[in-house]
Design an enzyme around this catalytic site. Sequence first.
Site, PDB file in Angstrom:
ATOM      1  N   ASP A  57       0.860  -1.177   0.000  1.00 45.29           N
ATOM      2  CA  ASP A  57       0.000   0.000   0.000  1.00 45.29           C
ATOM      3  C   ASP A  57       0.899   1.230   0.000  1.00 45.29           C
ATOM      4  OD1 ASP A  57      -2.346   1.805   0.564  1.00 45.29           O
ATOM      5  OD2 ASP A  57      -3.305  -0.129   0.851  1.00 45.29           O
ATOM      6  N   HIS A  60      -2.866   3.164  -4.491  1.00 45.88           N
ATOM      7  CA  HIS A  60      -2.279   2.663  -3.237  1.00 45.88           C
ATOM      8  C   HIS A  60      -0.855   2.150  -3.476  1.00 45.88           C
ATOM      9  CE1 HIS A  60      -5.783   3.101  -0.646  1.00 45.88           C
ATOM     10  NE2 HIS A  60      -6.539   2.616  -1.609  1.00 45.88           N
ATOM     11  N   GLU A  74      -9.779   2.579  -5.382  1.00 50.99           N
ATOM     12  CA  GLU A  74      -9.436   3.945  -4.967  1.00 50.99           C
ATOM     13  C   GLU A  74      -8.237   4.497  -5.742  1.00 50.99           C
ATOM     14  OE1 GLU A  74     -11.160   3.950  -0.414  1.00 50.99           O
ATOM     15  OE2 GLU A  74      -9.049   3.418  -0.696  1.00 50.99           O
TER      16      GLU A  74
END
Length: 543
Positions: free
Chosen positions: A179, A250, A317
């Site tokens: 991440d 990420h 995302e």
Amino acid sequence: MDLIPAPRHQTPYATDDAFVLGPETTLTATPGAEGAARWLRAALAGATGLPLAPVEPSGTDVIRLAVDEEVARELGPEGYRIMAAPDSGVHIFGGGPAGVFWGAQTLRQMLGADAFRRAPLGEREWKVPTCHIQDSPRFGWRGFMLDVARHFMPKDIVFRYLDLMAAHKLNVLHLHLTDDQGWRVEIRQYPRLTEIGSWRERTKVGLRESPLWDERPHGGYYTQDDIREIVAYATERHITVVPEIDIPGHSQAAIAAYPELGNADVIDTAALPVLTSWGVNPNVLAPSDTTLRFYENVLTELLELFPGTFIHIGGDECPKEQWRESADAQRRIKELDLEDEDELQSWLIRHFDSWLAERGRRLIGWDEILEGGLAPGAAVASWRGFAGGVAAARAGHDVVMCPESHVYLDWRQSESEEEPVPIAHARSLEDVYRFEPVPADLTREEAARVIGTQANAWTEVMDSVRVLDYMAFPRLAAFAEVAWSPLPAPDERDWAGFEARMRTHYARLDALGVEYRPPAGPRPWQRRPGIVGRPKAGPPPIR
């Protein structure tokens, strides 16, 4: 017997008799059941002090484990039968090695909470209630996601959670390995991923709104030998480990290690550190050939470490602002005759879907991979409610249901102000128990595309195993029953009965040393006063 998860059929005989384990009790296994016997002997020998010798008995003082073709036909490879009586011993028949192992886990629960200890507490009788149990799982994917990127969990904690998963008949460990805040797996071709990407200078305490910082560097990673050990340990417990390498969002830890992976024509990627705070991050991978080759090489090493079918590539995302501003990204869109940045992300996902398929593997990603068109062979982990999973199932794709509104274990557990770092809506033990993974409006064929369900533990505010225990348990026990047992509709479920069985199960968790959330609320040391969260009022949206 207060078993969790509840078996499909459980018939205690009309007698108070029980089979009693003693110094002469033997434990035998037929071909295919040796692994379960090895595990059961080690688990029970520690707790009971009994040798449970692997010799063929001359009488009925025996626990016998066997793979059985009839059970396989009727209950499948993970199904099992247990027959226990004082005049015949205990017999566990599994449809396959996994079924025998799950039957052994049930036997351990039948022996009482002290069977979960690592050393005997003194003289006592070890009784197996006389019964006939027939059981098999509802779903083939019964998952738990552990985020080790935000806060690293050393491998002994991973082993511990594999044991806890096995005790609850969960069979997929999804490891969130990368991440913005850390890269947690050794890649030999790219050593800077762990030299630089595996640690950050400091850490936000609480969510982004918090003014607090932990100024200690935080980091850690698993060597490739560590991963092999974790996978082997999981395999012995019939658990598949699914790695997640996040693409294309990420990814700041990877960009910090190798700046050429970022959108260097938009920002100074060489100045990006491993991220120290939380939230959706605009610094995403460039849609370049360099990125493609880099992650192909990363995945090549991972395929040698993780033998399971699925590889998770994230896909969630991913802000598109840098791609909109990047001349290189816009040139790529034009070259590929794509409509927009959503289709650009879809192109990236499709590339890795094809790459994995050519090597006999399957891609799974978060439901954002639906945007711009879903790769043909991809499976979807539906986290933003149910809509993504429904759309994927109707399009003929396999789905793992893990909606944040029901099974995100970082969400707070009650409305009480004493809950530590309260996030989002309150999701209680009862809420999780009433979770239904298959939406009622799916047809039979569409519902069959829901291959399983998963609970997710995101660790932005879980900075130790004690905090992880508190957030995961007892809710993970309720989730395990949802994933395994054929429960009725949510409103018809026997919450009072489950709550009563949990009173017995808490003693098992105590014996295992799990620092779960007590029914009455957090203990004083489980609270985190002064650290703000982001609580939301009212029920969560069902999307």
